[in-house]
Design an enzyme around this catalytic site. Structure first.
Site, PDB file in Angstrom:
ATOM      1  N   GLU A  45      36.145 -11.498 -43.999  1.00 35.95           N
ATOM      2  CA  GLU A  45      36.531 -12.840 -44.423  1.00 35.95           C
ATOM      3  C   GLU A  45      36.122 -13.083 -45.872  1.00 35.95           C
ATOM      4  OE1 GLU A  45      36.179 -17.398 -42.627  1.00 35.95           O
ATOM      5  OE2 GLU A  45      34.827 -15.827 -41.909  1.00 35.95           O
ATOM      6  N   LYS A 114      43.043 -20.398 -42.610  1.00 41.67           N
ATOM      7  CA  LYS A 114      42.182 -20.547 -41.438  1.00 41.67           C
ATOM      8  C   LYS A 114      42.410 -21.919 -40.820  1.00 41.67           C
ATOM      9  CE  LYS A 114      37.369 -19.675 -40.053  1.00 41.67           C
ATOM     10  NZ  LYS A 114      36.024 -19.252 -40.544  1.00 41.67           N
ATOM     11  N   CYS A 175      37.679 -15.296 -37.779  1.00 45.34           N
ATOM     12  CA  CYS A 175      36.274 -15.507 -37.424  1.00 45.34           C
ATOM     13  C   CYS A 175      36.067 -16.567 -36.357  1.00 45.34           C
ATOM     14  CB  CYS A 175      35.471 -15.836 -38.691  1.00 45.34           C
ATOM     15  SG  CYS A 175      33.681 -15.671 -38.457  1.00 45.34           S
ATOM     16  N   SER A 360      -3.100  -8.860 -44.769  1.00 52.73           N
ATOM     17  CA  SER A 360      -4.306  -9.522 -44.259  1.00 52.73           C
ATOM     18  C   SER A 360      -5.018  -8.750 -43.165  1.00 52.73           C
ATOM     19  CB  SER A 360      -3.931 -10.901 -43.717  1.00 52.73           C
ATOM     20  OG  SER A 360      -3.160 -10.770 -42.524  1.00 52.73           O
TER      21      SER A 360
END
Length: 707
Positions: A45, A114, A175, A360
């Protein structure tokens, strides 16, 4: 007659606004598809400008440059004889659409906008685009004049149409349209579209791939047909990582799929499919034929082009691709690979020389270090396979110190050039955490330094005493809660300052030219609860684990111990989570979960109910009464929920400054992109908590009277 066609789908690592790079990757994918005898190629896309342009889509330049890239594709005769699907933003009648452009032999066949926008979670498509609302309708689109001169066309079809070739019919959905209840592929299939193409920009979340595969499998089982799915891959310029997995399915079976995680820029997957198998599958379902007979008719863009090779006689050299099983990664494998690929894209595209991590000795910074180690493993493997793009990027990041012909020998050797770690201890730090940090750094090959900050902390406290004549004390030494918190925050915030100092100058100490990016290591649960100091070493350039739960990180460290053969990780798995910011005593040892008043497992549950289920305090209590009712009383559940919402609300302001984090979980509290809630709350939640208390009172009264 036998009608076999070879089709190609792509996963491309496109980058927002990188028009030259995006063009080169698109062109390379088309040439690879042609070399594999494909007659149809689809791409991700918005692959021309990159999916993640965001508000740059509002700029006319983005549309203009997209047309310029398309013009180069149209002029290139080496790209002829293959039907090409590509994507870009287009203005039609002064309205901006997210479009697919179908081209063949230098001409535009169809522009398909779209129809249904992705506009929730991480997506804001309706901010930039309008959905095409005219189902099965088209309009005339007048081409820009410089495009018309190339194609010889004044105008083309624009809208919701099918592409009709000499031997088949092609439908297009984009999509989000796959995820909608009334997906376009249904009506298109009923009207004769034998091939559905879907060009996507779908991001990675843990456990998400199965949903995509299930939707496409169900679509082709119910409708029959060939489904090509293409996806963006890599870091497009933001928190999301697009995880590829481009695929081809036929009649409910998977034939081909690209990798889900890869640092390769271009992946092309082909499959040879039998159009006759689609027709037989559909014709055998009577109910489908009944619906197809009364189906809506789509306009068709006619293309004088055949997708298939017509075989009159049997030819063993051309055969359809056999089905394959789907390869799903476990969540710990996804954690190991997704953030690592994201970090590599960010590093190579930012032009920096590596990463710096305050190590750490705890589980979170350990997980972050392991993700960098995974990145080094993947990069080294790609270099050994001869991936020239990766090798070029490695040499650019490492710089001249390693030599112009540098090839990494191992992940540890590469890390010695790219990865800097530092243990920043104080008098409150334990020998165990210091040793764990050193052991891990040695195992993964980072350039490690060890320091004590006591002199710097003492200087800050002395300055305060000089100004106010008061000396703050820890709570265990008789100080107030305010003093105790302030003394902890001094240490935490100094670590951020020192992290950026060492990130800037450690490469200089070694004679390197580039500074490095600072990595943070706050997990999603701590961010949700606000259990970290604002502007401490959780403030960084990037955070690979910022959207991953503590529970998943613990599983990941156990996985890495076994898969990466790092026995030192047992020490991290056995250690109690602790900030180590206050003095130890015989009666007190600082513990994260004790200080938070809730476990990390409980925090994960709160986070999912708050974000995914949309629960406020009342609905969260009612939900947890069913889940936790066998181990906690209603009053205990209500108290935990109220405690969570109190601390969530008073610490919400921290989310406005949180380090950009890899997006991996759907309950991320990141307010910059994903969790758009206010940061100033009435933290007493007066009305909500009263409703909860009234409900608990009624439950307790009912239980008391039942005894």
């Amino acid at each position: 007659m036998v009608h076999y066609t070879t089709v190609a789908t792509c996963a491309l690592n496109q980058w927002a606004l990188d028009f030259e790079g995006n063009y080169q990757r698109i062109r390379e994918s088309i040439l690879q598809a042609k070399a594999l005898n494909a007659r149809l190629r689809i791409g991700p896309e918005l692959e021309i400008p990159g999916y993640g342009c965001y508000d740059h889509f509002l700029e006319r330049d983005t549309v203009q440059h997209s047309w310029e890239v398309l013009s180069r594709l149209l002029e290139d005769r080496s790209l002829d004889d293959i039907l090409i699907d590509t994507g870009m933003p287009i203005l039609h009648r002064n309205t901006r659409y997210n479009c697919r452009v179908i081209i063949l032999n230098g001409k535009i066949v169809l522009i398909r906008p779209k129809m249904f926008m992705a506009n929730d979670g991480l997506y804001r498509e309706m901010r930039w685009f309008v959905g095409w609302t005219k189902q099965a309708q088209t309009e005339e689109f007048v081409l820009p004049r410089f495009i018309a001169r190339i194609t010889g066309q004044r105008s083309v079809m624009f809208g919701d149409a099918l592409v009709s070739t000499d031997d088949s019919c092609l439908g297009i959905e984009l999509c989000e349209e796959l995820f909608t209840p009334e997906s376009p592929h249904i009506a298109m299939s009923l009207d004769g579209a034998e091939i559905i193409i879907n060009s996507s920009g779908s991001h990675h979340e843990l456990r998400k791939l199965k949903r995509r595969v299930d939707l496409i499998t169900e679509a082709t089982l119910k409708c029959g047909g060939i489904y090509l799915y293409s996806n963006q891959k890599g870091c497009d310029g933001d928190r999301m990582y697009y995880d590829g997995a481009a695929m081809v399915l036929v009649n409910g079976e998977l034939l081909a799929m690209t990798s889900q995680f890869s640092i390769a820029d271009v992946e092309v997957q082909v499959a040879t499919v039998d159009l006759g198998a689609v027709r037989s599958f559909r014709a055998a379902i009577a109910s489908r034929s009944m619906q197809a007979a009364r189906a809506q008719t789509y306009p068709r863009a006619q293309v004088p082009f055949a997708l298939s090779v017509e075989l009159v006689d049997f030819d063993n050299s051309v055969r359809p691709t056999d089905p394959i099983p789907v390869r799903y990664h476990s969540p710990v494998e996804e954690i190991n690979m997704g953030p690592a690929c994201w970090l590599w894209d960010y590093l190579r595209r930012s032009g920096q020389g590596g990463f710096f991590l305050p190590l750490s000795g705890g589980l979170d910074s350990c997980s972050t270090a392991l993700i960098v180690h995974s990145m080094c493993r993947q990069v080294t493997a790609a270099c050994k396979r001869g991936d020239q793009q990766v090798l070029h990027d490695v040499r650019k990041c490492v710089g001249a110190a390693a030599g112009p012909d540098y090839v990494p020998e191992s992940a540890q050797e590469l890390a010695s050039h790219l990865f800097y770690t530092c243990y920043m201890g104080t008098e409150n730090s334990s020998k165990e955490t210091r040793a764990r940090a050193a052991h891990l750094a040695k195992a993964i090959g980072s350039y490690h330094v060890d320091l004590n900050m006591d002199a710097v902390v003492s200087a800050i406290v002395s300055l305060f005493t000089l100004v106010t004549t008061r000396t703050p004390r820890y709570e265990v030494h008789g100080g107030s809660r305010a003093e105790n918190l302030a003394l902890q925050n001094i240490q935490a915030r100094l670590r951020m300052l020192l992290a950026y100092l060492f990130a800037a100058l450690l490469p200089w100490v070694r004679g390197r030219q580039r500074s490095v990016l600072v990595l943070g290591s706050a997990n999603v649960d701590e961010s949700l609860r606000g259990y970290f100091t604002k502007y401490d070493c959780s403030s960084a350039d990037l955070n690979p684990i910022g959207s991953i739960s503590k529970a998943d990180l613990r599983k990941y460290v156990a996985y890495a111990r076994d898969q990466m053969k790092l026995p030192v990780l047992d020490e991290f798995l056995e250690a109690m989570p602790s900030a180590e910011l206050v003095p130890h005593s015989e009666n007190y040892a600082q513990s994260d979960e004790v200080e938070m008043g809730m476990s990390y497992e409980e925090l994960s549950v709160f986070g999912r109910l708050r974000k995914i289920e949309g629960c406020g305090p009342y609905s969260m209590v009612t939900h947890l009464l069913h889940i936790w009712g066998d181990k906690l009383t209603p009053r205990e559940i209500a108290d935990k929920v109220k405690r969570f919402f109190f601390y969530y609300s008073i610490n919400r302001h921290k989310m406005t400054t949180i380090t950009p984090a890899y997006h991996a979980e759907t309950y991320s509290p990141d307010d910059n992109r994903y969790d758009l809630r206010p940061f100033l709350y009435n933290s007493s939640w007066t009305w909500q908590f009263k409703v909860v208390d009234d409900m608990i009172d009624r439950i307790e009264q009912r239980e008391a009277s039942a005894k």
